[in-house]
Design a protein around this motif. Structure first.
Motif, PDB file in Angstrom:
ATOM      1  N   THR A  97       1.015  -1.424   0.220  1.00 51.77           N
ATOM      2  CA  THR A  97      -0.288  -0.272  -0.326  1.00 51.77           C
ATOM      3  C   THR A  97       1.104   1.365  -0.215  1.00 51.77           C
ATOM      4  N   VAL A  98       0.619   1.925  -0.606  1.00 46.07           N
ATOM      5  CA  VAL A  98       1.201   3.674  -0.899  1.00 46.07           C
ATOM      6  C   VAL A  98       0.863   4.477   0.154  1.00 46.07           C
ATOM      7  N   PRO A  99       1.439   5.927   0.383  1.00 43.69           N
ATOM      8  CA  PRO A  99       1.016   6.533   1.371  1.00 43.69           C
ATOM      9  C   PRO A  99      -0.220   7.636   0.324  1.00 43.69           C
ATOM     10  N   PRO A 100      -0.648   8.593   1.117  1.00 50.70           N
ATOM     11  CA  PRO A 100      -1.132   9.679   0.863  1.00 50.70           C
ATOM     12  C   PRO A 100      -0.110  10.497  -0.550  1.00 50.70           C
ATOM     13  N   ASN A 101       0.811  10.708  -0.196  1.00 51.12           N
ATOM     14  CA  ASN A 101       1.392  11.543  -0.627  1.00 51.12           C
ATOM     15  C   ASN A 101       2.287  10.658  -1.904  1.00 51.12           C
ATOM     16  N   TRP A 102       2.151   9.340  -2.368  1.00 45.10           N
ATOM     17  CA  TRP A 102       3.514   8.595  -3.296  1.00 45.10           C
ATOM     18  C   TRP A 102       3.716   9.219  -4.262  1.00 45.10           C
ATOM     19  N   ARG A 194      10.355   9.833   2.276  1.00 49.23           N
ATOM     20  CA  ARG A 194       9.446  10.678   2.029  1.00 49.23           C
ATOM     21  C   ARG A 194       8.181   9.958   2.182  1.00 49.23           C
ATOM     22  N   ALA A 195       8.317   8.417   1.339  1.00 52.30           N
ATOM     23  CA  ALA A 195       6.558   8.561   0.658  1.00 52.30           C
ATOM     24  C   ALA A 195       6.929   7.144   0.935  1.00 52.30           C
ATOM     25  N   GLU A 196       6.935   6.103   1.727  1.00 53.30           N
ATOM     26  CA  GLU A 196       7.722   4.943   2.464  1.00 53.30           C
ATOM     27  C   GLU A 196       6.558   4.222   2.239  1.00 53.30           C
ATOM     28  N   VAL A 197       6.245   3.068   1.376  1.00 49.24           N
ATOM     29  CA  VAL A 197       5.608   2.471   1.096  1.00 49.24           C
ATOM     30  C   VAL A 197       5.038   0.712   2.040  1.00 49.24           C
ATOM     31  N   VAL A 198       4.416   0.814   2.694  1.00 44.65           N
ATOM     32  CA  VAL A 198       4.005  -0.682   3.428  1.00 44.65           C
ATOM     33  C   VAL A 198       3.862  -2.077   2.712  1.00 44.65           C
ATOM     34  N   THR A 199       4.565  -2.569   2.735  1.00 43.88           N
ATOM     35  CA  THR A 199       4.912  -4.064   2.185  1.00 43.88           C
ATOM     36  C   THR A 199       3.953  -5.655   3.345  1.00 43.88           C
ATOM     37  N   SER A 200       3.892  -6.379   2.218  1.00 42.83           N
ATOM     38  CA  SER A 200       3.546  -7.274   3.131  1.00 42.83           C
ATOM     39  C   SER A 200       4.908  -8.107   4.050  1.00 42.83           C
ATOM     40  N   GLY A 201       4.483  -8.584   4.987  1.00 37.23           N
ATOM     41  CA  GLY A 201       5.158  -9.229   5.684  1.00 37.23           C
ATOM     42  C   GLY A 201       5.464 -10.953   5.460  1.00 37.23           C
ATOM     43  N   ARG A 202       5.131 -11.256   4.453  1.00 37.44           N
ATOM     44  CA  ARG A 202       5.042 -12.592   4.805  1.00 37.44           C
ATOM     45  C   ARG A 202       5.956 -12.784   4.368  1.00 37.44           C
TER      46      ARG A 202
END
Length: 231
Positions: A97-102, A194-202
């Protein structure tokens, strides 16, 4: 106004692609004054409901690739976006998921003359143990991006992408390979958190290595440092 194409490879990601596209829709809305954005999802040898979920998102194009090859999937999506006239390619992954400022940050980099924007990622802490989260926090300092290349958070100028030869049909590390070749043609590169993406922890991903392999290596190292006490 910049013309940007977002490319997302997806292989059997029906459980995660909806969240990815919802987060991207927010980022696109935040950037509506500075960017015209199109989105291409490349369904890479999918056998689940990924394509149907993508089709439920208005304005998102889905292409098919039968290669089961992430490098090829990224190349297919990039080719289509370039053919449609985009001048900047933004890349992320279907399990992220990308942040709003991506998008805004990608635009700012492009307008500043950057050719390659290397963004940071962090794993979804909800999928990690407390020990793994503590390790991640201890090894990542806000404001000091480590420069590691991730296809889940990567932006490239189209002219430089083409000069470097684009993505190659590699089963993994296609992102690192591309950035190495873009550096070889004299690209201006910026690492940013500045626009960190959250990725799967699998721990088991769609390739043998990739980010899942990186997380497995961390888990194994932590287990070696803290062996279970026999009783």
């Amino acid at each position: 106004m910049i013309r940007m194409g977002v490319v997302i490879p997806a292989r059997n990601e029906e459980a995660r692609i909806d969240a990815c596209l919802r987060s991207l829709a927010v980022a696109i809305a935040e950037a509506r004054a500075v960017a015209e954005v199109s989105v291409t999802v490349v369904a890479d040898d999918c056998s689940d409901g990924t394509e149907a979920i993508v089709a439920s998102h208005a304005g998102v194009r889905v292409l098919r690739s039968r290669g089961a090859n992430v490098g090829l999937a990224r190349a297919v999506g990039a080719h289509r976006e370039i053919a449609d006239g985009c001048t900047w390619l933004a890349h992320t992954d279907a399990d992220s998921t990308v942040p709003p400022n991506w998008i805004v940050e990608q635009v700012a980099a492009a307008q500043a003359g950057v050719d390659v924007l290397i963004g940071t990622v962090r794993p979804n802490f909800d999928e990690l143990t407390a020990e793994q989260v503590a390790h991640w926090r201890a090894t990542h300092v806000r404001g000091r991006p480590n420069g590691h290349v991730h296809g889940a958070n990567l932006g490239v100028r189209v002219s430089t992408y083409l000069a470097a030869g684009g993505f190659l049909p590699l089963l993994e590390h296609e992102d690192n390979d591309l950035v190495d070749r873009m550096r070889g043609v004299g690209s201006i590169t910026l690492a940013s958190d500045r626009a960190e993406v959250v990725t799967s922890g699998r721990l088991v991903g769609r390739t043998m290595g990739g980010y899942a392999g990186h997380l497995r290596a961390i888990r194994d190292a932590l287990n070696e440092e803290s062996p279970a006490v026999a009783t």
